[in-house]
Design an enzyme around this catalytic site. Structure first.
Site, PDB file in Angstrom:
ATOM      1  N   GLY A  66      23.793  46.636   2.520  1.00 15.28           N
ATOM      2  CA  GLY A  66      22.954  45.783   3.347  1.00 15.28           C
ATOM      3  C   GLY A  66      22.539  44.500   2.663  1.00 15.28           C
ATOM      4  O   GLY A  66      21.952  44.531   1.593  1.00 15.28           O
ATOM      5  N   SER A  67      22.820  43.351   3.266  1.00 16.39           N
ATOM      6  CA  SER A  67      22.572  42.101   2.565  1.00 16.39           C
ATOM      7  C   SER A  67      22.859  40.917   3.479  1.00 16.39           C
ATOM      8  O   SER A  67      22.919  41.056   4.698  1.00 16.39           O
ATOM      9  CB  SER A  67      23.444  42.027   1.316  1.00 16.39           C
ATOM     10  OG  SER A  67      24.752  42.472   1.609  1.00 16.39           O
ATOM     11  N   ARG A  68      23.089  39.730   2.866  1.00 20.96           N
ATOM     12  CA  ARG A  68      23.303  38.519   3.644  1.00 20.96           C
ATOM     13  C   ARG A  68      24.137  37.509   2.869  1.00 20.96           C
ATOM     14  O   ARG A  68      24.109  37.477   1.645  1.00 20.96           O
ATOM     15  CB  ARG A  68      21.935  37.915   3.985  1.00 20.96           C
ATOM     16  CG  ARG A  68      21.978  36.650   4.798  1.00 20.96           C
ATOM     17  CD  ARG A  68      20.583  36.276   5.212  1.00 20.96           C
ATOM     18  NE  ARG A  68      20.215  34.926   4.849  1.00 20.96           N
ATOM     19  CZ  ARG A  68      18.971  34.471   4.837  1.00 20.96           C
ATOM     20  NH1 ARG A  68      17.976  35.274   5.134  1.00 20.96           N
ATOM     21  NH2 ARG A  68      18.724  33.229   4.517  1.00 20.96           N
TER      22      ARG A  68
END
Length: 222
Positions: free
Chosen positions: A189-191
């Site tokens: 999970g990240s960006r």
């Protein structure tokens, strides 16, 4: 190239995921020995870990000048922003496109447009929800500055999220990469933030679903 029914559902796994799948599988065996229903839960977890580290082949657009998404996910932000100072891209705002990756997205990152990596810069930080605007400033991140063939530069930044605890980047300064080529991965999970070159307009909208290496985010020649 022939596409089989099996290959539609079963994707290759990135080597980074092997030990995590092995750990999950070992835990599953233990849970089966303790209580069968727990074992089935463990099996589901093992399948999910494999699915998280999937690394499918992508078909990158061949027309020169197109920038593609560096990550699977949803466009969460689209606004002018000053790029991270450590990338050396200047203090003037650049158009930033942010792609948020949930734990269900493929997390292998790909270069938006062919060029030479002039800077790789890691900065430790917090682990706020990656969908928040302030995550760009406060969270752990790793950024690449890339020089295009015409001398223009852009930036792409890996940002850790609420549950992400490891940013991987196997690209070095001075290395030249092709459009859509793999350059890194973020766990759980990240960006990704993309800072477009001056004068380049994004061709995506907030809420749009992105496919790494395939979805066009901008046209450098427009």
């Amino acid at each position: 190239m022939t596409v089989s029914m099996l290959s539609t559902f079963v994707k290759p796994m990135h080597p980074e995921g092997r030990r995590f799948v092995a750990i999950a599988a070992g835990l599953t065996v233990l849970l089966f020995l303790i209580w069968t229903p727990l074992g089935w839960i463990g099996l589901g977890l093992t399948v999910w870990v494999y699915y998280f580290f999937r690394d499918p082949e992508r078909v990158t657009p061949v027309r020169p000048g197109l920038m593609v998404s560096p990550a699977d996910g949803i466009v969460s932000l689209l606004e002018p922003a000053v790029p991270p100072a450590e990338l050396g891209l200047g203090a003037a705002p650049m158009t930033r496109v942010s792609v948020f990756m949930s734990v269900f997205n493929c997390h292998v990152n790909r270069l938006p447009a062919a060029g030479r990596v002039t800077k790789v810069a890691y900065r430790p930080g917090k682990f706020l929800n990656a969908s928040l605007d302030k995550a760009s400033e406060d969270n752990e991140r790793n950024g690449l500055a890339v020089e295009l063939a015409d001398g223009r530069r852009y930036g792409v930044v890996q940002i850790a999220g609420l549950v992400a605890r490891r940013i991987l980047c196997w690209t070095a300064e001075g290395q030249s990469l092709a459009t859509g080529e793999r350059f890194g991965l973020i766990r759980f999970g990240s960006r990704l933030d993309i800072y477009l070159p001056e004068g380049v307009e994004p061709r995506v909208a907030i809420g749009q679903t992105m496919v790494a290496g395939e979805t066009v985010i901008a046209d450098l020649g427009a």
